[in-house]
Design a protein around this motif. Structure first.
Motif, PDB file in Angstrom:
ATOM      1  N   ASN A   1       0.856  -1.180   0.000  1.00 29.83           N
ATOM      2  CA  ASN A   1       0.000   0.000   0.000  1.00 29.83           C
ATOM      3  C   ASN A   1       0.899   1.240   0.000  1.00 29.83           C
ATOM      4  OD1 ASN A   1       0.728   0.599   2.676  1.00 29.83           O
ATOM      5  ND2 ASN A   1      -1.161  -0.203   3.541  1.00 29.83           N
ATOM      6  N   GLU A   2       0.320   2.426   0.092  1.00 26.38           N
ATOM      7  CA  GLU A   2       1.085   3.660  -0.074  1.00 26.38           C
ATOM      8  C   GLU A   2       2.113   3.900   1.026  1.00 26.38           C
ATOM      9  OE1 GLU A   2      -2.519   4.417   2.324  1.00 26.38           O
ATOM     10  OE2 GLU A   2      -2.256   3.537   0.344  1.00 26.38           O
ATOM     11  N   ASN A   3       1.961   3.296   2.197  1.00 26.62           N
ATOM     12  CA  ASN A   3       2.879   3.533   3.311  1.00 26.62           C
ATOM     13  C   ASN A   3       3.753   2.343   3.672  1.00 26.62           C
ATOM     14  OD1 ASN A   3       1.983   6.204   3.799  1.00 26.62           O
ATOM     15  ND2 ASN A   3       0.165   5.375   4.789  1.00 26.62           N
ATOM     16  N   GLY A   4       3.626   1.264   2.948  1.00 25.16           N
ATOM     17  CA  GLY A   4       4.379   0.050   3.256  1.00 25.16           C
ATOM     18  C   GLY A   4       3.614  -1.148   2.758  1.00 25.16           C
ATOM     19  N   ARG A   5       3.155  -1.972   3.676  1.00 25.50           N
ATOM     20  CA  ARG A   5       2.333  -3.136   3.331  1.00 25.50           C
ATOM     21  C   ARG A   5       1.265  -3.338   4.393  1.00 25.50           C
ATOM     22  NH1 ARG A   5       4.937  -7.205  -0.488  1.00 25.50           N
ATOM     23  NH2 ARG A   5       6.563  -5.955  -1.417  1.00 25.50           N
ATOM     24  N   PHE A   6       0.164  -3.971   3.987  1.00 21.36           N
ATOM     25  CA  PHE A   6      -0.942  -4.207   4.906  1.00 21.36           C
ATOM     26  C   PHE A   6      -0.895  -5.641   5.392  1.00 21.36           C
ATOM     27  CE2 PHE A   6      -5.271  -5.268   6.143  1.00 21.36           C
ATOM     28  CZ  PHE A   6      -5.540  -4.230   7.014  1.00 21.36           C
ATOM     29  N   CYS A   7      -0.852  -5.808   6.705  1.00 22.51           N
ATOM     30  CA  CYS A   7      -0.840  -7.133   7.330  1.00 22.51           C
ATOM     31  C   CYS A   7      -2.283  -7.550   7.628  1.00 22.51           C
ATOM     32  CB  CYS A   7      -0.020  -7.101   8.614  1.00 22.51           C
ATOM     33  SG  CYS A   7      -0.026  -8.670   9.515  1.00 22.51           S
ATOM     34  N   GLN A   8      -2.733  -8.587   6.962  1.00 25.14           N
ATOM     35  CA  GLN A   8      -4.096  -9.094   7.176  1.00 25.14           C
ATOM     36  C   GLN A   8      -4.275  -9.613   8.608  1.00 25.14           C
ATOM     37  OE1 GLN A   8      -6.768  -9.194   5.124  1.00 25.14           O
ATOM     38  NE2 GLN A   8      -5.725  -8.258   3.397  1.00 25.14           N
ATOM     39  N   ASN A   9      -3.247 -10.261   9.144  1.00 24.84           N
ATOM     40  CA  ASN A   9      -3.331 -10.842  10.479  1.00 24.84           C
ATOM     41  C   ASN A   9      -3.532  -9.767  11.547  1.00 24.84           C
ATOM     42  OD1 ASN A   9      -3.153 -13.173  12.275  1.00 24.84           O
ATOM     43  ND2 ASN A   9      -1.222 -12.290  12.932  1.00 24.84           N
ATOM     44  N   CYS A  10      -2.804  -8.675  11.429  1.00 32.50           N
ATOM     45  CA  CYS A  10      -2.878  -7.586  12.425  1.00 32.50           C
ATOM     46  C   CYS A  10      -3.890  -6.511  12.047  1.00 32.50           C
ATOM     47  CB  CYS A  10      -1.519  -6.916  12.567  1.00 32.50           C
ATOM     48  SG  CYS A  10      -0.206  -8.031  13.057  1.00 32.50           S
ATOM     49  N   ALA A  11      -4.344  -6.533  10.801  1.00 35.70           N
ATOM     50  CA  ALA A  11      -5.226  -5.492  10.267  1.00 35.70           C
ATOM     51  C   ALA A  11      -4.585  -4.115  10.450  1.00 35.70           C
ATOM     52  CB  ALA A  11      -6.611  -5.559  10.896  1.00 35.70           C
ATOM     53  N   ALA A  12      -3.293  -4.025  10.080  1.00 33.89           N
ATOM     54  CA  ALA A  12      -2.551  -2.781  10.242  1.00 33.89           C
ATOM     55  C   ALA A  12      -1.552  -2.617   9.103  1.00 33.89           C
ATOM     56  CB  ALA A  12      -1.800  -2.781  11.566  1.00 33.89           C
ATOM     57  N   THR A  13      -1.212  -1.361   8.820  1.00 34.41           N
ATOM     58  CA  THR A  13      -0.162  -1.078   7.861  1.00 34.41           C
ATOM     59  C   THR A  13       1.186  -1.218   8.558  1.00 34.41           C
ATOM     60  OG1 THR A  13      -1.502   0.387   6.501  1.00 34.41           O
ATOM     61  CG2 THR A  13       0.875   0.723   6.413  1.00 34.41           C
ATOM     62  N   VAL A  14       2.094  -1.911   7.902  1.00 36.34           N
ATOM     63  CA  VAL A  14       3.460  -2.076   8.390  1.00 36.34           C
ATOM     64  C   VAL A  14       4.338  -1.153   7.545  1.00 36.34           C
ATOM     65  CG1 VAL A  14       5.342  -3.693   8.791  1.00 36.34           C
ATOM     66  CG2 VAL A  14       2.972  -4.470   9.022  1.00 36.34           C
ATOM     67  N   ILE A  15       4.947  -0.177   8.178  1.00 34.81           N
ATOM     68  CA  ILE A  15       5.746   0.818   7.473  1.00 34.81           C
ATOM     69  C   ILE A  15       7.143   0.261   7.215  1.00 34.81           C
ATOM     70  CG2 ILE A  15       6.726   3.145   7.625  1.00 34.81           C
ATOM     71  CD1 ILE A  15       4.337   3.759   9.549  1.00 34.81           C
ATOM     72  N   ASP A  16       7.644   0.466   6.016  1.00 39.53           N
ATOM     73  CA  ASP A  16       8.981   0.007   5.653  1.00 39.53           C
ATOM     74  C   ASP A  16       9.998   1.066   6.071  1.00 39.53           C
ATOM     75  OD1 ASP A  16      11.216  -1.163   4.624  1.00 39.53           O
ATOM     76  OD2 ASP A  16      10.548  -1.139   2.542  1.00 39.53           O
ATOM     77  N   PHE A  17      10.628   0.870   7.217  1.00 40.68           N
ATOM     78  CA  PHE A  17      11.618   1.806   7.741  1.00 40.68           C
ATOM     79  C   PHE A  17      13.026   1.513   7.232  1.00 40.68           C
ATOM     80  CE2 PHE A  17       8.561   2.047  11.455  1.00 40.68           C
ATOM     81  CZ  PHE A  17       8.179   3.358  11.227  1.00 40.68           C
ATOM     82  N   THR A  18      13.207   0.497   6.428  1.00 37.23           N
ATOM     83  CA  THR A  18      14.549   0.072   6.026  1.00 37.23           C
ATOM     84  C   THR A  18      15.312   1.125   5.236  1.00 37.23           C
ATOM     85  OG1 THR A  18      13.758  -1.049   4.020  1.00 37.23           O
ATOM     86  CG2 THR A  18      13.930  -2.373   6.033  1.00 37.23           C
ATOM     87  N   LYS A  19      14.620   2.047   4.589  1.00 44.45           N
ATOM     88  CA  LYS A  19      15.302   3.081   3.813  1.00 44.45           C
ATOM     89  C   LYS A  19      15.242   4.454   4.489  1.00 44.45           C
ATOM     90  CE  LYS A  19      15.314   0.815  -0.610  1.00 44.45           C
ATOM     91  NZ  LYS A  19      15.241  -0.472  -0.191  1.00 44.45           N
ATOM     92  N   PHE A  20      14.688   4.514   5.692  1.00 47.24           N
ATOM     93  CA  PHE A  20      14.621   5.768   6.440  1.00 47.24           C
ATOM     94  C   PHE A  20      15.997   6.095   7.010  1.00 47.24           C
ATOM     95  CE2 PHE A  20      10.027   6.670   7.895  1.00 47.24           C
ATOM     96  CZ  PHE A  20       9.491   6.169   6.735  1.00 47.24           C
TER      97      PHE A  20
END
Length: 66
Positions: free
Chosen positions: A24-43
């Motif tokens: 998704n626009e901010n990272g990826r959506f976790c179906q299990n947690c029902a939350a967006t997981v932000i990709d901090f690896t390039k921050f």
């Protein structure tokens, strides 16, 4: 001048697989947690610090360990 250090504690890391999550626009959506997981690896450290300071509540994110 000394740099301040940030210590991040993750008592219960998520075991869901990044590749199985829907992008998704901010990272990826976790179906299990029902939350967006932000990709901090390039921050940068400053970007990560700023994001965590401005967030309210729980933050789910992907980090690279060094």
């Amino acid at each position: 001048m000394f740099k301040s250090q940030i210590r991040i504690n993750i008592p219960t890391p998520c075991h869901e697989h990044w590749g199985n999550m829907q992008p998704n626009e901010n990272g990826r959506f976790c179906q299990n947690c029902a939350a967006t997981v932000i990709d901090f690896t390039k921050f940068t450290d400053a970007e990560l610090t700023n994001h965590l300071q401005q967030s309210s509540g729980k933050t789910c994110g992907r980090l690279s360990l060094q």
